[in-house]
Design a protein around this motif. Structure first.
Motif, PDB file in Angstrom:
ATOM      1  N   LEU A 162     -15.974   3.422  13.394  1.00 29.03           N
ATOM      2  CA  LEU A 162     -14.935   3.844  14.337  1.00 29.03           C
ATOM      3  C   LEU A 162     -15.211   5.241  14.889  1.00 29.03           C
ATOM      4  O   LEU A 162     -15.016   5.502  16.082  1.00 29.03           O
ATOM      5  N   ALA A 163     -15.675   6.143  14.049  1.00 33.05           N
ATOM      6  CA  ALA A 163     -16.005   7.496  14.500  1.00 33.05           C
ATOM      7  C   ALA A 163     -17.160   7.464  15.500  1.00 33.05           C
ATOM      8  O   ALA A 163     -17.133   8.166  16.518  1.00 33.05           O
ATOM      9  N   ALA A 164     -18.187   6.659  15.247  1.00 33.77           N
ATOM     10  CA  ALA A 164     -19.314   6.545  16.167  1.00 33.77           C
ATOM     11  C   ALA A 164     -18.887   5.940  17.498  1.00 33.77           C
ATOM     12  O   ALA A 164     -19.314   6.392  18.568  1.00 33.77           O
ATOM     13  N   ALA A 165     -18.022   4.923  17.458  1.00 33.66           N
ATOM     14  CA  ALA A 165     -17.544   4.301  18.691  1.00 33.66           C
ATOM     15  C   ALA A 165     -16.710   5.281  19.511  1.00 33.66           C
ATOM     16  O   ALA A 165     -16.838   5.342  20.744  1.00 33.66           O
ATOM     17  N   LEU A 166     -15.863   6.052  18.863  1.00 26.81           N
ATOM     18  CA  LEU A 166     -15.048   7.036  19.568  1.00 26.81           C
ATOM     19  C   LEU A 166     -15.914   8.115  20.190  1.00 26.81           C
ATOM     20  O   LEU A 166     -15.704   8.517  21.340  1.00 26.81           O
ATOM     21  N   ALA A 189     -17.645   6.644  23.252  1.00 22.28           N
ATOM     22  CA  ALA A 189     -16.709   6.445  24.360  1.00 22.28           C
ATOM     23  C   ALA A 189     -16.380   7.766  25.045  1.00 22.28           C
ATOM     24  O   ALA A 189     -16.311   7.840  26.272  1.00 22.28           O
ATOM     25  N   LEU A 190     -16.179   8.804  24.275  1.00 23.35           N
ATOM     26  CA  LEU A 190     -15.881  10.116  24.863  1.00 23.35           C
ATOM     27  C   LEU A 190     -17.080  10.669  25.613  1.00 23.35           C
ATOM     28  O   LEU A 190     -16.934  11.273  26.674  1.00 23.35           O
ATOM     29  N   ALA A 191     -18.270  10.488  25.093  1.00 25.83           N
ATOM     30  CA  ALA A 191     -19.474  10.979  25.764  1.00 25.83           C
ATOM     31  C   ALA A 191     -19.741  10.210  27.052  1.00 25.83           C
ATOM     32  O   ALA A 191     -20.122  10.786  28.068  1.00 25.83           O
ATOM     33  N   ALA A 192     -19.518   8.912  27.041  1.00 22.53           N
ATOM     34  CA  ALA A 192     -19.753   8.094  28.237  1.00 22.53           C
ATOM     35  C   ALA A 192     -18.723   8.388  29.313  1.00 22.53           C
ATOM     36  O   ALA A 192     -19.009   8.273  30.506  1.00 22.53           O
ATOM     37  N   GLY A 193     -17.535   8.793  28.927  1.00 26.13           N
ATOM     38  CA  GLY A 193     -16.478   9.053  29.901  1.00 26.13           C
ATOM     39  C   GLY A 193     -16.709  10.287  30.732  1.00 26.13           C
ATOM     40  O   GLY A 193     -16.171  10.417  31.827  1.00 26.13           O
TER      41      GLY A 193
END
Length: 123
Positions: free
Chosen positions: A19-23, A26-30
């Motif tokens: 979950l930490a890696a996915a978050l 997602a923040l970096a891609a945004g």
């Protein structure tokens, strides 16, 4: 007593790490496709709006009171003639929404983004 990790503990730890890696992803891609601008405000008036690109390299002097350095996709208050130096100690701004404020000189340096997407419409 000695405590040992059980199979369920590893499942929980693995789930939290995923979950930490996915978050983080997602923040970096945004923020990757976002165009950044540095806005310099003095006395509630926009002095200058500069697009921040990899080639940006400027120094802006505001009547000797504040010196702002724009370098690459970042901005910072280099110096100020105020006593507290809070704006200088704010450091380098690199993301949309970050702000450095010099209250005695009424100067605001902020990073704004332009994504081209609509977040919400309120009528």
């Amino acid at each position: 007593m000695r405590s040992r990790l059980k199979w369920g503990d590893f499942v929980i730890i693995g789930t939290v790490l995923l979950l930490a890696a996915a978050l983080t992803a997602a923040l970096a891609a945004g923020t990757q496709g976002e165009r950044l601008y540095a806005e310099i405000w003095q006395d509630n008036q926009l002095v200058e709006r500069v697009a921040l690109t990899d080639d940006t390299d400027r120094t802006i002097d505001l009547d000797g009171h504040n010196v702002i350095v724009l370098s690459g996709k970042s901005a910072r208050m280099e110096s100020a003639d105020c006593r507290d130096q809070v704006c200088v100690r704010t450091g380098t701004l690199t993301r949309a929404g970050q702000v450095a404020v010099c209250l005695p000189n009424r100067v605001v340096l902020k990073i704004v983004g332009e994504t081209g997407e609509i977040d919400a419409i309120v009528s």
